[in-house]
Design an enzyme around this catalytic site. Structure first.
Site, mmCIF file in Angstrom:
data_model
loop_
_atom_site.group_PDB
_atom_site.id
_atom_site.type_symbol
_atom_site.label_atom_id
_atom_site.label_comp_id
_atom_site.label_asym_id
_atom_site.label_seq_id
_atom_site.Cartn_x
_atom_site.Cartn_y
_atom_site.Cartn_z
ATOM 1 N N ASP A 1 0.794 -1.241 0.000
ATOM 2 C CA ASP A 1 0.000 0.000 0.000
ATOM 3 C C ASP A 1 0.827 1.293 0.000
ATOM 4 O OD1 ASP A 1 -1.972 -1.919 0.249
ATOM 5 O OD2 ASP A 1 -2.762 -1.221 2.159
ATOM 6 N N LYS B 1 -7.012 -5.034 -2.859
ATOM 7 C CA LYS B 1 -7.774 -5.543 -1.715
ATOM 8 C C LYS B 1 -8.684 -4.463 -1.175
ATOM 9 C CE LYS B 1 -3.994 -4.406 1.370
ATOM 10 N NZ LYS B 1 -4.717 -3.353 2.089
ATOM 11 N N CYS C 1 -1.892 -2.769 7.673
ATOM 12 C CA CYS C 1 -1.795 -3.678 6.525
ATOM 13 C C CYS C 1 -0.503 -4.480 6.493
ATOM 14 C CB CYS C 1 -2.035 -2.904 5.239
ATOM 15 S SG CYS C 1 -3.771 -2.389 5.143
HETATM 16 C C1 VGL Z 1 -4.676 0.590 5.745
HETATM 17 C C2 VGL Z 1 -6.299 1.405 7.131
HETATM 18 C C3 VGL Z 1 -7.247 1.272 6.153
HETATM 19 C C4 VGL Z 1 -3.240 0.245 5.555
HETATM 20 C C5 VGL Z 1 -5.618 0.445 4.745
HETATM 21 O O1 VGL Z 1 -2.777 0.167 4.390
HETATM 22 O O2 VGL Z 1 -2.540 0.042 6.573
HETATM 23 N N1 VGL Z 1 -5.028 1.061 6.941
HETATM 24 N N2 VGL Z 1 -6.891 0.793 4.953
#
Ligand code: VGL
Ligand code: ZN
Length: 199
Positions: free
Chosen positions: A10, A108, A153
């Site tokens: 991410d 995701k 994540c």
């Molecule tokens: C994430 C919160 C919501 C992350 C993704 O990538 O850590 N955290 N969506």
């Protein structure tokens, strides 16, 4: 025989300063991650990829604010600002990330009613993303993980990977954390208990 892959979690605009769910210093990891990509045999990226109006967005829950938590059918869920909406700039990878070498981008969080922190299972810990099958079919046994955010994540992905039998190392210098109410310390401990190596 061990076959290694680097998994970059991410590294998207919305998790970097100026983004909707900015992780402090999120952009600082890009140069290190790029060097690790250049040295890696196999590179896999994950991309948080929510439809507008996703159930993890606080804006969908009247009377709730970002970072509150709610009971979902699959368990407790932290609520977030609207972030990483499919096709938006915020959902794009950081512009300086060298992603061309990546062999797979796994998305995701695209199911409206369930969040997915982990690259392997959604937050019900049951619905698979398909990544375990992909890695096993390719003979990949060892995973190095970096990205955002350490305590969500990255940690969820690392723990699921270790439980699935992969050898997992998280390079902490290549991660940054959200750290909600002690979540970083708690998730570091859970990663270690699951057998994840913190480097
Ligand atoms: C994430 C919160 C919501 C992350 C993704 O990538 O850590 N955290 N969506
Ligand atoms: Zn998300």
């Amino acid at each position: 025989m061990s076959e290694k892959a680097l998994v970059v979690i991410d590294l998207q605009n919305d998790f970097c300063p100026g983004g909707a769910l900015a992780v402090e210093g999120g952009h600082e990891i890009v140069p290190l991650v790029n060097r690790m990509i250049a040295d890696a045999e196999h590179v896999i990226l994950t991309q948080d990829w929510h439809p507008a109006g996703h159930s993890s967005f606080a804006s969908e829950h009247s009377g709730k604010s970002s970072f509150d938590s709610v009971a979902m059918p699959y368990g407790e869920q932290t609520l977030w600002p609207d972030h990483c909406v499919q096709g938006t700039d915020g959902a794009a990878f950081h512009p300086d990330l060298d992603w061309t070498q990546a062999e797979l981008v796994i998305r995701k969080g695209f199911r409206p009613d369930i969040d997915s922190y982990s690259a392997f299972f959604e937050n019900d810990h049951t619905t698979p993303t398909g990544l375990i099958g992909y890695l096993r079919e390719r003979g990949i046994t060892d995973l190095t993980m970096v990205g955002l955010a350490t305590d969500f994540c990255v940690a969820y992905s690392a723990i699921d990977a270790a439980r699935a039998g992969f050898a997992v190392t998280v390079v902490e210098a290549g991660c940054r954390a959200i750290d909600l109410a002690g979540s970083l310390a708690a998730m570091r401990q859970k990663m270690q208990e699951a057998g994840v190596v913190l480097a």
